[in-house]
Design an enzyme around this catalytic site. Sequence first.
Site, PDB file in Angstrom:
ATOM      1  N   HIS A  94       0.838  -1.204   0.000  1.00 27.95           N
ATOM      2  CA  HIS A  94       0.000   0.000   0.000  1.00 27.95           C
ATOM      3  C   HIS A  94       0.870   1.250   0.000  1.00 27.95           C
ATOM      4  O   HIS A  94       0.405   2.338  -0.322  1.00 27.95           O
ATOM      5  CB  HIS A  94      -0.968   0.000   1.186  1.00 27.95           C
ATOM      6  CG  HIS A  94      -0.311   0.202   2.510  1.00 27.95           C
ATOM      7  ND1 HIS A  94       0.485  -0.742   3.103  1.00 27.95           N
ATOM      8  CD2 HIS A  94      -0.308   1.277   3.351  1.00 27.95           C
ATOM      9  CE1 HIS A  94       0.942  -0.268   4.250  1.00 27.95           C
ATOM     10  NE2 HIS A  94       0.484   0.949   4.425  1.00 27.95           N
ATOM     11  N   ARG A  95       2.140   1.082   0.394  1.00 29.52           N
ATOM     12  CA  ARG A  95       3.143   2.137   0.249  1.00 29.52           C
ATOM     13  C   ARG A  95       4.358   1.494  -0.418  1.00 29.52           C
ATOM     14  O   ARG A  95       4.700   0.354  -0.113  1.00 29.52           O
ATOM     15  CB  ARG A  95       3.591   2.657   1.614  1.00 29.52           C
ATOM     16  CG  ARG A  95       2.523   3.370   2.407  1.00 29.52           C
ATOM     17  CD  ARG A  95       2.522   4.861   2.080  1.00 29.52           C
ATOM     18  NE  ARG A  95       1.606   5.561   2.948  1.00 29.52           N
ATOM     19  CZ  ARG A  95       0.321   5.762   2.690  1.00 29.52           C
ATOM     20  NH1 ARG A  95      -0.208   5.293   1.578  1.00 29.52           N
ATOM     21  NH2 ARG A  95      -0.440   6.425   3.523  1.00 29.52           N
ATOM     22  N   LYS A  99       9.783  -2.382   2.772  1.00 27.49           N
ATOM     23  CA  LYS A  99      11.023  -2.261   3.557  1.00 27.49           C
ATOM     24  C   LYS A  99      11.067  -3.353   4.607  1.00 27.49           C
ATOM     25  O   LYS A  99      10.071  -3.671   5.226  1.00 27.49           O
ATOM     26  CB  LYS A  99      10.997  -0.895   4.258  1.00 27.49           C
ATOM     27  CG  LYS A  99      12.261  -0.521   4.941  1.00 27.49           C
ATOM     28  CD  LYS A  99      13.093   0.368   4.050  1.00 27.49           C
ATOM     29  CE  LYS A  99      14.489   0.585   4.576  1.00 27.49           C
ATOM     30  NZ  LYS A  99      15.336  -0.606   4.566  1.00 27.49           N
ATOM     31  N   LYS A 123       4.655  -1.806  11.708  1.00 26.57           N
ATOM     32  CA  LYS A 123       5.674  -0.966  12.341  1.00 26.57           C
ATOM     33  C   LYS A 123       5.839   0.341  11.555  1.00 26.57           C
ATOM     34  O   LYS A 123       5.865   1.427  12.118  1.00 26.57           O
ATOM     35  CB  LYS A 123       7.001  -1.739  12.379  1.00 26.57           C
ATOM     36  CG  LYS A 123       7.997  -1.201  13.348  1.00 26.57           C
ATOM     37  CD  LYS A 123       9.254  -2.072  13.347  1.00 26.57           C
ATOM     38  CE  LYS A 123       8.956  -3.502  13.795  1.00 26.57           C
ATOM     39  NZ  LYS A 123      10.142  -4.352  13.794  1.00 26.57           N
ATOM     40  N   LYS A 135      10.333  -8.671   4.394  1.00 30.56           N
ATOM     41  CA  LYS A 135      11.441  -9.230   5.175  1.00 30.56           C
ATOM     42  C   LYS A 135      12.120 -10.304   4.350  1.00 30.56           C
ATOM     43  O   LYS A 135      11.470 -10.977   3.529  1.00 30.56           O
ATOM     44  CB  LYS A 135      10.910  -9.848   6.470  1.00 30.56           C
ATOM     45  CG  LYS A 135      11.959  -9.978   7.536  1.00 30.56           C
ATOM     46  CD  LYS A 135      12.175  -8.650   8.248  1.00 30.56           C
ATOM     47  CE  LYS A 135      13.211  -8.740   9.330  1.00 30.56           C
ATOM     48  NZ  LYS A 135      13.240  -7.529  10.153  1.00 30.56           N
ATOM     49  N   SER A 392      16.400   4.114   8.891  1.00 36.23           N
ATOM     50  CA  SER A 392      16.555   3.597   7.525  1.00 36.23           C
ATOM     51  C   SER A 392      15.803   4.497   6.537  1.00 36.23           C
ATOM     52  O   SER A 392      16.265   4.753   5.423  1.00 36.23           O
ATOM     53  CB  SER A 392      15.988   2.174   7.415  1.00 36.23           C
ATOM     54  OG  SER A 392      16.968   1.232   7.794  1.00 36.23           O
TER      55      SER A 392
HETATM   56  P1  NAD Z   1      22.400  -9.506  15.988  1.00 30.85           P
HETATM   57  O1  NAD Z   1      22.686 -10.661  15.137  1.00 30.85           O
HETATM   58  O2  NAD Z   1      23.251  -8.298  15.895  1.00 30.85           O
HETATM   59  O3  NAD Z   1      22.369  -9.930  17.525  1.00 30.85           O
HETATM   60  C1  NAD Z   1      21.591 -10.983  18.027  1.00 30.85           C
HETATM   61  C2  NAD Z   1      22.270 -11.465  19.294  1.00 30.85           C
HETATM   62  O4  NAD Z   1      21.414 -12.420  19.933  1.00 30.85           O
HETATM   63  C3  NAD Z   1      23.599 -12.162  19.010  1.00 30.85           C
HETATM   64  O5  NAD Z   1      24.583 -11.681  19.906  1.00 30.85           O
HETATM   65  C4  NAD Z   1      23.281 -13.635  19.235  1.00 30.85           C
HETATM   66  O6  NAD Z   1      24.402 -14.370  19.697  1.00 30.85           O
HETATM   67  C5  NAD Z   1      22.191 -13.548  20.301  1.00 30.85           C
HETATM   68  N1  NAD Z   1      21.301 -14.708  20.317  1.00 30.85           N
HETATM   69  C6  NAD Z   1      20.790 -15.399  19.286  1.00 30.85           C
HETATM   70  N2  NAD Z   1      20.003 -16.389  19.719  1.00 30.85           N
HETATM   71  C7  NAD Z   1      20.023 -16.322  21.058  1.00 30.85           C
HETATM   72  C8  NAD Z   1      19.393 -17.070  22.088  1.00 30.85           C
HETATM   73  N3  NAD Z   1      18.593 -18.098  21.816  1.00 30.85           N
HETATM   74  N4  NAD Z   1      19.631 -16.708  23.375  1.00 30.85           N
HETATM   75  C9  NAD Z   1      20.439 -15.672  23.673  1.00 30.85           C
HETATM   76  N5  NAD Z   1      21.055 -14.921  22.738  1.00 30.85           N
HETATM   77  C10 NAD Z   1      20.847 -15.244  21.450  1.00 30.85           C
HETATM   78  O7  NAD Z   1      20.855  -9.150  15.701  1.00 30.85           O
HETATM   79  P2  NAD Z   1      20.124  -7.784  15.956  1.00 30.85           P
HETATM   80  O8  NAD Z   1      20.205  -6.980  14.716  1.00 30.85           O
HETATM   81  O9  NAD Z   1      20.565  -7.223  17.251  1.00 30.85           O
HETATM   82  O10 NAD Z   1      18.607  -8.278  16.064  1.00 30.85           O
HETATM   83  C11 NAD Z   1      18.081  -8.800  17.272  1.00 30.85           C
HETATM   84  C12 NAD Z   1      16.567  -8.760  17.193  1.00 30.85           C
HETATM   85  O11 NAD Z   1      16.142  -7.417  16.961  1.00 30.85           O
HETATM   86  C13 NAD Z   1      15.948  -9.593  16.076  1.00 30.85           C
HETATM   87  O12 NAD Z   1      14.700 -10.081  16.516  1.00 30.85           O
HETATM   88  C14 NAD Z   1      15.724  -8.574  14.977  1.00 30.85           C
HETATM   89  O13 NAD Z   1      14.705  -8.949  14.081  1.00 30.85           O
HETATM   90  C15 NAD Z   1      15.305  -7.378  15.800  1.00 30.85           C
HETATM   91  N6  NAD Z   1      15.477  -6.086  15.118  1.00 30.85           N
HETATM   92  C16 NAD Z   1      16.700  -5.695  14.653  1.00 30.85           C
HETATM   93  C17 NAD Z   1      16.816  -4.451  14.041  1.00 30.85           C
HETATM   94  C18 NAD Z   1      18.148  -3.913  13.568  1.00 30.85           C
HETATM   95  O14 NAD Z   1      18.200  -2.737  13.172  1.00 30.85           O
HETATM   96  N7  NAD Z   1      19.219  -4.673  13.614  1.00 30.85           N
HETATM   97  C19 NAD Z   1      15.686  -3.634  13.860  1.00 30.85           C
HETATM   98  C20 NAD Z   1      14.460  -4.068  14.357  1.00 30.85           C
HETATM   99  C21 NAD Z   1      14.375  -5.296  14.988  1.00 30.85           C
END
Ligand code: NAD
Length: 500
Positions: A94-95, A99, A123, A135, A392
């Site tokens: 819709h937009r 992303k 979001k 995604k 972003s």
């Molecule tokens: P990342 O890969 O940088 O870090 C994830 C961390 O979690 C790692 O250090 C990993 O070792 C740890 N991990 C993985 N499984 C685990 C478990 N079962 N128990 C404990 N630790 C565990 O990822 P991120 O970018 O920090 O993303 C983390 C969450 O945030 C995800 O759900 C992602 O979808 C969400 N998110 C990220 C962003 C972004 O900008 N990076 C934006 C919105 C949402």
Amino acid sequence: MSWTLQRRRKSDRLKTLTTLFGLDGGSHMDSLTKTNFLGNVRRMFDRAARALGVAPDLVETIRECNSVIQLRFPVRLRGAYRTFCGWRAVHSEHRLPVKGGIRFAPIVDQQEVEALAALMTFKCALVDVPFGGAKGGLMISPEDYDEAELELITRRFAKELADHGYLSPSRDVPAPDMGTSEREMAWIADEYRALYPSDIDALACVTGKPATQGGIPGRPEATGRGVHYVIREFFECPEDVSRCGLEGGLEGKRMIVQGFGNVGFNAARCLTEEEGVRLIGVIERDGAIVSDAGLEPAEVAEHLRETGGVEGFPAARFVPDGSSVLEADCDILIPAAIEGQITAANAPRIRAPLIVEAANGPVTFAGERVLLRRGRVLLPDLLVNAGGVTVSYFEWVKNVSHMRFGRLSRQLDVERNRRILDLIETTTGKPVPDDLKAPLLRGRTELDHVRSGLEDTVCEAYGAVREKMLTIDAIDDLRTAAFAVALEKVVRSYREMGLA
Ligand code: NAD
């Protein structure tokens, strides 16, 4: 050329999904941690749609992903071909562009990517980022490959996505997520530019790039900083704070963070450095470390980088069963790793009064119900981690406008501030102290613009969610309120465009 290409429209998929993820799964669904994520998102969405009284046909139109592609492709590594499998799901157009991040993880699958794509639509709507939701995911353990190999794999995945219309500055713009960072985004941008050298907006095909490659300062910290702003807003409302049995401000509150990657580390860093919150536990893949005296986020991150885990971190107790620390005594629990960490099974034992979903989907639908029944407050992922997509969006705008923020106005600001300072000094006969003068004469950097825009966006969204919860009788939790604020905007778009 892709080995298999799978593209299904939402009408074909509805039947399968209904069978797989019936709405009445209850605790049985909660135990299916992997396939459950999409079911959970659907149930959260349905709950908000019911509260708003959205017509059932429109609910069905909006709820499902518009398209999903599965890509299998070979890469020649160490003298042999290895085949990789990845997905990109587009939830709503819709937009445009749509992303959403690209995740590199061994456990990624189609349902997970679809669930995350749906969350992205809502979001973006919640924080007024004019994008649809998408995604991507690649099934891979990044640690099994060296940097040169990862580059080959990432570039090939990018090419596959671009070839099939799932990577483009005007249609589909990925970003980093779990297992990816600005390094992978730079490779993707470069691959796209090589494929389409005459596209003047090529750099806008992906966000989260290094600042020197068309990225924007403040993007790496953006999601964690957004988490910080949302928690700070919560603590500015004493009624909200007392609802979960806490009192006072953020200073001195004890927090536990699960997942110390990009989001978890940056949230912990901002909250300790800028608010005086005490980090008393970090849960990682290999276990957890706890220390009542407090852990220094930068030191924990350094140890994690050097050793690959938290075990052996000095001056902290190591707990091999990391997930048990989710249940430890603290004021703020921040799951920032992966989905499905707090379920109906462990929710009765969660002691933290405030749970902040920095990861996507860390608390299941059934787990949330238990927490809410027990008087806990949950700040939902839609709101809490929206800082990433917000910045972003700034990066994408910068890329398509081909100019950094503040370039036209910085010297004008400095000149105006200089005149005001002169006026103050002449009128009062006293010099303005240097430490007050310096920031005014420096002018606003691009990072200042980014942080200010992020703070404004996230705080406004928090206010809208809170107000929705307080004004609609059928809504009494912040997640439903966040979905409702977002859904109202998506429904309006559909109606205005004549799709409904
Ligand atoms: P990342 O890969 O940088 O870090 C994830 C961390 O979690 C790692 O250090 C990993 O070792 C740890 N991990 C993985 N499984 C685990 C478990 N079962 N128990 C404990 N630790 C565990 O990822 P991120 O970018 O920090 O993303 C983390 C969450 O945030 C995800 O759900 C992602 O979808 C969400 N998110 C990220 C962003 C972004 O900008 N990076 C934006 C919105 C949402």
